[in-house]
Enzyme design. Structure first.
Site, short mmCIF file in Angstrom:
data_model
loop_
_atom_site.label_atom_id
_atom_site.label_comp_id
_atom_site.label_asym_id
_atom_site.label_seq_id
_atom_site.Cartn_x
_atom_site.Cartn_y
_atom_site.Cartn_z
N ALA A 125 0.84 -1.20 0.00
CA ALA A 125 0.00 0.00 0.00
C ALA A 125 0.87 1.25 0.00
O ALA A 125 1.23 1.78 1.05
CB ALA A 125 -0.94 -0.02 1.21
N GLY A 132 2.30 11.82 -5.66
CA GLY A 132 3.12 11.25 -6.71
C GLY A 132 3.62 9.87 -6.35
O GLY A 132 2.87 8.91 -6.26
N GLU A 359 5.14 -0.96 -10.30
CA GLU A 359 6.44 -0.69 -9.67
C GLU A 359 7.16 0.51 -10.29
O GLU A 359 8.39 0.54 -10.39
CB GLU A 359 7.33 -1.94 -9.72
CG GLU A 359 7.14 -2.86 -8.55
CD GLU A 359 5.82 -3.66 -8.60
OE1 GLU A 359 4.75 -3.07 -8.86
OE2 GLU A 359 5.87 -4.86 -8.34
N GLY A 360 6.39 1.49 -10.73
CA GLY A 360 6.98 2.75 -11.20
C GLY A 360 6.90 2.92 -12.70
O GLY A 360 7.17 1.99 -13.46
#
Length: 388
Positions: A125, A132, A359-360
Site C-alpha cells: 500500500a 506522486g 512498480e513505477g
C-alpha cells in the site's frame, strides 16, 4: 545469498506448476475475460495445490524458498496466460519475499506460514490518489502511546480484495516515511474496488481508506524513518519480477506469431515467406533474447547477495519497451483478425500495458538508473568476469 531448491526438487516443482498453469488455469481465461472477474473459488485452490503461493516464502516458514533465478521462469510462465492470474501470483510472492527480508521475527512468524499456503497474503500500500510516488505521501501514522494512528488514502492497490495484511507506507514525521503492517479487519480500515482495468482482467486494484486506524507499535516494520529504505529494497527486486512478466508475455506473443505466420496463406504461400513478416519475427526474437540475458544477469547478482538498483530499473524499463514492441508486431503479423478476441494476441496486447505502470512508470526508472550511475554505481563486473 539465496541457494534455492536443489536441481531435482526445482525441476519437479517447476514441472508441476507449469502443468497446472496450462491444464487448469489457462482454460479459465475466456471466462475471466468475459466476466471481468476471477472465480476465486476455482483459482485459489488450484494455486494452493501447486504451491504457487509459497514460491518465494523461505522453507523455514513452509514455502519453497526459491532463488530469484529459479522463480523468474515460473513467473514468466504465468505471464503467458490470463493476466489477472499472473497479477495475483506476482504481488503475493513479491511482498511475501519483501517481508521475509525486512520484517521482524514476530511479523514473519505471524504472516509467512499462512502466505506459503495462500491462507494469508500481503499487499503493498504505497500509491495515493492525490500524490506522486515514493516519499510524496499524505498518509500519516501518529504515535499515541502504544499505538500508531493511521490516517489517509491509498489506491490502485493490487490484491486488495484477497489480502489479509497491507504493508502501508505513511509519514511518521514531516521528514520520515515508515512502514506498518495493517490487518484487513482493523477497525476504521475500509476497502472499495476501483473500475475494471484495460487488461489483466479480474485482478483487483482497490482504494483503501484509513480513518484513525489504530495498530500496535509492534506493527512497525523496522524503525521509524526506515520506510524509504524498505520501499526501495522491495521495489528493487519486484521490478525484476515485472520484467520477467514482460518476458513471458513477449515470448508467448512471439510463439503465437511464428505459428500463425506459417499457417496463414495469402497469394498461395505462407506469410512467413514474406520478407516484411520475417523482419517482424526477427525483431521480436531480438527483444526476447536481450531481455532474457538482462534478467539472468540481474537475478544472478541478487542471488549472490548484491543490491541492483540500476539494473532493476533498467531491466524493468527495457522489459516494458520490449513487450510493447513485441505485442505491436504480433498484432501486425496477425493482421485484422488479431484485433479480435479470436486470437490470444489481443489479450496479450492489453495485459502487457500494465507492465508500464507496475512498480513505477518509465520516468521513475530513468530517474533511478541515472541517479545511480551519476553517483558512481557500476554494473559491468559480472560481464568482465565472464570475458576473462
Amino acid at each position: 545469498m539465496t541457494a534455492g531448491l536443489s536441481t531435482d526438487a526445482y525441476a519437479e516443482l517447476r514441472e508441476s506448476v507449469v502443468t497446472t498453469i496450462w491444464n487448469e488455469l489457462d482454460p479459465l481465461g475466456e471466462h475471466i475475460e468475459n466476466t471481468e472477474r476471477i472465480p476465486y473459488d476455482l483459482v485459489l485452490p488450484v494455486l494452493r495445490s501447486c504451491g504457487a503461493f509459497g514460491l518465494l516464502v523461505p522453507r523455514a516458514y513452509g514455502g519453497s524458498g526459491l532463488s530469484v533465478s529459479q522463480y523468474l521462469p515460473i513467473l514468466s510462465e504465468f505471464a503467458k496466460i490470463q493476466g489477472g492470474i499472473r497479477a495475483i501470483v506476482h504481488v503475493h510472492n513479491s511482498f511475501a519475499h519483501a517481508l521475509s527480508e525486512i520484517g521482524s521475527e514476530e511479523q514473519k512468524a505471524e504472516i509467512l506460514p499462512g502466505a506459503a499456503t495462500g491462507d494469508k497474503s500481503l499487499a503493498f500500500a504505497l500509491t495515493e490518489p492525490e500524490n506522486g510516488t515514493g516519499a510524496d505521501l499524505s498518509t500519516t501514522a501518529r504515535r499515541d502511546g502504544d499505538d500508531y494512528v493511521v490516517s489517509g488514502r491509498k489506491w490502485l492497490i493490487t490484491n486488495s480484495d484477497i489480502a489479509s495484511h497491507f504493508l502501508v507506507f505513511a509519514k511518521t514525521s514531516p521528514q520520515e516515511v515508515s512502514a506498518l503492517l495493517v490487518p484487513r479487519d482493523t477497525p476504521g480500515f475500509s476497502i472499495k474496488p476501483l473500475p475494471e482495468t484495460m487488461g489483466c482482467k479480474g485482478a483487483e486494484h482497490g482504494e483503501l481508506t484509513f480513518a484513525e486506524v489504530r495498530v500496535p507499535t509492534s506493527a512497525l516494520v523496522g524503525a521509524e524513518g526506515e520506510g524509504q529504505a524498505h520501499l526501495e529494497r522491495a521495489l528493487e527486486i519486484s521490478r525484476v519480477f515485472i520484467a520477467a512478466s514482460s518476458l513471458g508475455t513477449a515470448t508467448q506473443a512471439l510463439d503465437l506469431s511464428l505459428t500463425y505466420a506459417q499457417e496463414r496463406v495469402t497469394f498461395g504461400k505462407p506469410i512467413a515467406e514474406r520478407q516484411a513478416v520475417q523482419r517482424y519475427l526477427a525483431e521480436m526474437a531480438i527483444d526476447v533474447y536481450a531481455l532474457r540475458g538482462m534478467l539472468a544477469d540481474a537475478a544472478a547478482k541478487w542471488d549472490a547477495g548484491r543490491r541492483i538498483p540500476a539494473e532493476s530499473s533498467m531491466v524493468k524499463q527495457f522489459g516494458l519497451e520490449a513487450v510493447g514492441r513485441v505485442t505491436d508486431r504480433a498484432l501486425l503479423v496477425h493482421g485484422g483478425i488479431g484485433y479480435t478476441r479470436r486470437h490470444p494476441v489481443e489479450r496479450l496486447y492489453r495485459d502487457a500495458r500494465l507492465n508500464w505502470l507496475e512498480e513505477g512508470t518509465p520516468t521513475i526508472q530513468y530517474l533511478v538508473a541515472a541517479r545511480e550511475l551519476l553517483g558512481g554505481y557500476t554494473f559491468d563486473d559480472v560481464f568482465d568476469a565472464l570475458t576473462v
